[in-house]
Structure formats: C-alpha cells, structure tokens
Design a protein around this motif. Sequence first.
Motif, mmCIF file in Angstrom:
data_model
loop_
_atom_site.group_PDB
_atom_site.id
_atom_site.type_symbol
_atom_site.label_atom_id
_atom_site.label_comp_id
_atom_site.label_asym_id
_atom_site.label_seq_id
_atom_site.Cartn_x
_atom_site.Cartn_y
_atom_site.Cartn_z
ATOM 1 N N LEU A 58 0.706 -1.095 -0.048
ATOM 2 C CA LEU A 58 -0.080 0.112 -0.017
ATOM 3 C C LEU A 58 0.739 1.327 0.120
ATOM 4 O O LEU A 58 0.447 2.305 -0.619
ATOM 5 C CB LEU A 58 -1.026 0.030 1.313
ATOM 6 N N LEU A 330 -6.398 1.643 -6.633
ATOM 7 C CA LEU A 330 -5.976 1.278 -5.129
ATOM 8 C C LEU A 330 -6.793 0.379 -4.594
ATOM 9 O O LEU A 330 -6.323 -0.388 -3.709
ATOM 10 C CB LEU A 330 -5.620 2.733 -4.361
ATOM 11 N N LEU A 334 -6.110 -3.092 -2.708
ATOM 12 C CA LEU A 334 -6.601 -3.370 -1.433
ATOM 13 C C LEU A 334 -7.261 -4.784 -1.317
ATOM 14 O O LEU A 334 -6.954 -5.766 -0.406
ATOM 15 C CB LEU A 334 -7.317 -2.370 -0.640
ATOM 16 N N GLN A 337 -4.997 -7.668 -2.050
ATOM 17 C CA GLN A 337 -4.240 -8.128 -0.521
ATOM 18 C C GLN A 337 -5.142 -8.636 0.592
ATOM 19 O O GLN A 337 -4.721 -8.829 1.669
ATOM 20 C CB GLN A 337 -3.697 -6.635 -0.046
ATOM 21 N N THR A 353 -3.391 -0.578 8.396
ATOM 22 C CA THR A 353 -4.142 0.774 8.039
ATOM 23 C C THR A 353 -3.287 1.995 8.603
ATOM 24 O O THR A 353 -2.828 2.875 7.902
ATOM 25 C CB THR A 353 -5.278 0.859 8.594
ATOM 26 N N PHE A 356 -0.002 2.411 6.853
ATOM 27 C CA PHE A 356 -0.278 2.930 5.428
ATOM 28 C C PHE A 356 -0.453 4.509 5.446
ATOM 29 O O PHE A 356 0.243 5.164 4.822
ATOM 30 C CB PHE A 356 -1.378 2.367 4.936
#
Length: 502
Positions: A58, A330, A334, A337, A353, A356
């Motif tokens: 990310l 993006l 996500l 992943q 998170t 990131f």
Amino acid sequence: MSDILFGLGNALNWINLIAALLSVSAGILVGALPGLSAAMGVALLIPVTFGMPADTALIALAGVYCGAIYGGSISAILLHTPGTSSAAATAIDGYQLTLKGQAGKALGTATIASFIGGILSTIALYLLSPPLAKLALSFGPSEYFWLSIFGLTIIAGVSSKSIIKGLLSGVIGLAISTVGMDPITGVARFTFGVRYLLDGVPFTAMLIGLFSMSQVLIMAEEKIKDKRKAKDLEDRVMLSWAEIKRIMPTCLRSTVIGTVTGILPGAGGTIAAYMGYNEAKRFSKNKEEFGHGSIEGIAGAEAANNAVTGGSLIPTLTLGIPGNSVTAILLGGLIIQGMRSGPELFTSHAKITYTFFAGFAIVNIFMLIVGLLAGKHFAKVASVKDSILIPIVFGLSVIGSYSIYNRIFDVWVMLIFGIIGYFVKKLDLNPAAMVLALILGPIGESGLRRTLILSRGSYGAFFSSTVSWVLIVMSLVSLFSPMLMEKLAEGKAAKPKAEKSK
C-alpha cells in the motif's frame, strides 16, 4: 492510540522506507512523462506488489500516486506540457517563469507546495477516516445498496462531461461485474464455460488493459514526433524564506480546497488545481503577476492537486467509494491483498491501515527531498520519444498481467480490455466509472437481494432507516448537480453579455 504508534514505527522499517523512496521516484518519472498518468503507473505497479506484505504494498502504491501527481508539474513548468491533467493549471505561470530564466524557483515552489498539500491532507486522513468507518458500522444490507447507488451516481454525474455517457460507463461496468458466480446462490453466470471467469473478470488484467494498454494504443496511432527538450536551469531549485512565507497562506487555503475536493468522489485533481489557482489569484495582492509568472499561482494549483491525494483516500478506505480513477485502482490493490474498505480496516487490519497512513506521510517527505535534489533531472525523461516509450509500456503491461497468476488467459483479458479502453476514451466515456461499477456492483446486488430476503419481499425495507434516506437524497443531488452547475455557468456567462449590450 497504540495502533497509531505501531503504524508509525512499522512505517519506519527499512523495507517500507525503501519502498516509499523507490515508488515516489518511479511515480515522479511517470508523472513527468506527458501521455502517461498516475492511474497508469499505479495499475502497472499492482502486479509487482502482489507478493509484498500488505503494508509495504500500500505504501508503494501511494508513493507512485503522490509522485505522479507532483511529477506532472515538472514537465508543465519546463516544457509547457503538463505530465498529468492535474498539472495543467501549473503550466500557466510555471512556464512563464522558465522563459524568464527562473525555472528553479518555479520547480522549488511546486515541490514545496506539493509537500504542504500532501502532508496536511494526511492529517485529514488520520482525523476523518475513523469516524466515517464507525458510521459504516451502522450499515445493513439496505444501506449498502444505497451506498453503491450513491457511488455510481456521483462518479457518473460529476466526472464525465455528459451525464448520459457517464451513466453508460457505469452500466458497462455493472454488466462486467455480473460475470462469475452468483453472490447468493453460487451459480455460474456469463462464464461461457471458461473456468477462469468463475471468480469474475481478472481484476488486475482488466485495470492494466483499461488504463495502460489503451493509452499505448492511443499513443501508437498518433504521429511520432520529436519532443522538445527541457531548458537548462539558470537558478537554484529553492525558495528564500520570504518567498516561502509569501506562498504559505495560499498553500494552506489550497490544501483545504484540495482535501475537500478529494473527499467528494469524481471531482479530481484537475478541478482542485484550477479552484486553488483561482482562489490564489482572488486573494493575492499581486494579481497582475498571474499569467506572467506568479509563484502564488503555482503554489495554489500544486497544493490543491496534491491535497486531493489524501482527501480521495478517505471515502475510498472508509466507504469503498473511490474519489478518482487512481483510488479505484488502489481499492483493487486493497482487495488483492485480501482487505476490504470499511470498519474492518480500523479494527481487524488497524495495524496495517495506520502503517499505511504513516507511510503516506513518509512518501510526501521523500517527495520533497527527491523533488528539491533531483527534480530538474527528471524533466529530461519528458523528452523520451513515444517510439521508445510505447514498447516499454506494452512490455510492462504484458508482464504485469501474466505475473499475478502466471496465466496467458490474463494477458488476453488485458489486451481485450485495452481495446475496450481505447474506444472508451475515444468515445469520451469514463473508465473510472466502469471500474467503480465493477467494484460496487456486487455490493449493490448483494445488498438488494439480502434486503428483500430478510424483509420477505417488502420494498419498504429500503426506506426504513435515516441513513438510507440520507444516501437517497445525496444520490439525487449528485445525479442532478451537473445540470444545475451547467445552468449556473450559463447564467454567469449571460450576465456580462447583458451588461455589454446595455
């Protein structure tokens, strides 16, 4: 708070730092090349990130995103050719300074303003994402249905010049989303006996086709011509303290504009840049400089379009509504992943998170450092001929499509969607709306059918909560807002004509 501190420490891991630095540099290269885009760069990077840890992947995707948005300003300033559409406003004053032998000052202004816009939008990401995610906890099947409708209407309505073409793009995406197994019964739909389609159309291959291969086809049909070379810098790439103080109010104002614009899905960096530029001119004490080489004009545009990066991630991560085509890709990264937007990102995946988020801030710091030290050298890349660029991007598209599952089938899917994307762009349809519909389609369908099952066929269940009504109103506003804005624009244009006739 512990998750936030863990995220900060984890983002400073040497692997994540290297990923941030390399991805930012790659993003600046992509942004500085006219004809390429941030969406294209992120789509090409997704296969590379497939085998990475989720947090590193990310951060790398964010690095290309931020780097490409900033990189567009380099070719805009030195070549008067915006590398990305969001840098078009930067070219107005940036190139004028280059003609005056002050290209270094222009690049320095763009770099510092981009950093301020990006880093401050990260604060908004920290502050606004958790409350929105908590709100999403109250969503049931009916609320998710209306949320998908809202996402589709706002993208289709705002980001296309024609409402009909925008809605048509969404319909195409919805049709593609039905391929695969039924989300409720598990029955195969529109797979035509192809087992590779049971999980739906390969997402990464489709993204690469829509955003990368389609651009290759468009570039290939144009006559290959020599690109002009960037001028040598005659001054240093840095501002004096007095100049930094002068642009600071403009940067802060444009950061707010860009962050809010980013939160509103569909508006995008181009709109934010022009809004930031116009507001910089309106508040400036040196209005006569605008159009002739104003550092405030550059700062207004660059702070705004880079603030969009953080702002656009807020609805993407919390509600699953991408703010633009880049965040739509993006969101796909996500999903690859094994993560989904919403409350789970701040509970089950909180450590990833917040890593990131911290990585996003680090990406902007690297962007500042690389921009100030090597920005002028990146401009040389902009003079690379399309005859060299086209086979490179074509090769990366094929390799990227194949590398995810090592299947030649995915390469064919990429090529097919490359042709589809070519006609989508030629017909002025909206590829971002198609991708969003592909993501939101299954959510909306599942919400619709689950609501009807739970309510035993009662359509009243769709209107039983306050959140549903709020989303319905927002959907109607987003659908009809382009028409209202068009009428307002026509009214403003008619006023000066009426005054002249008097």
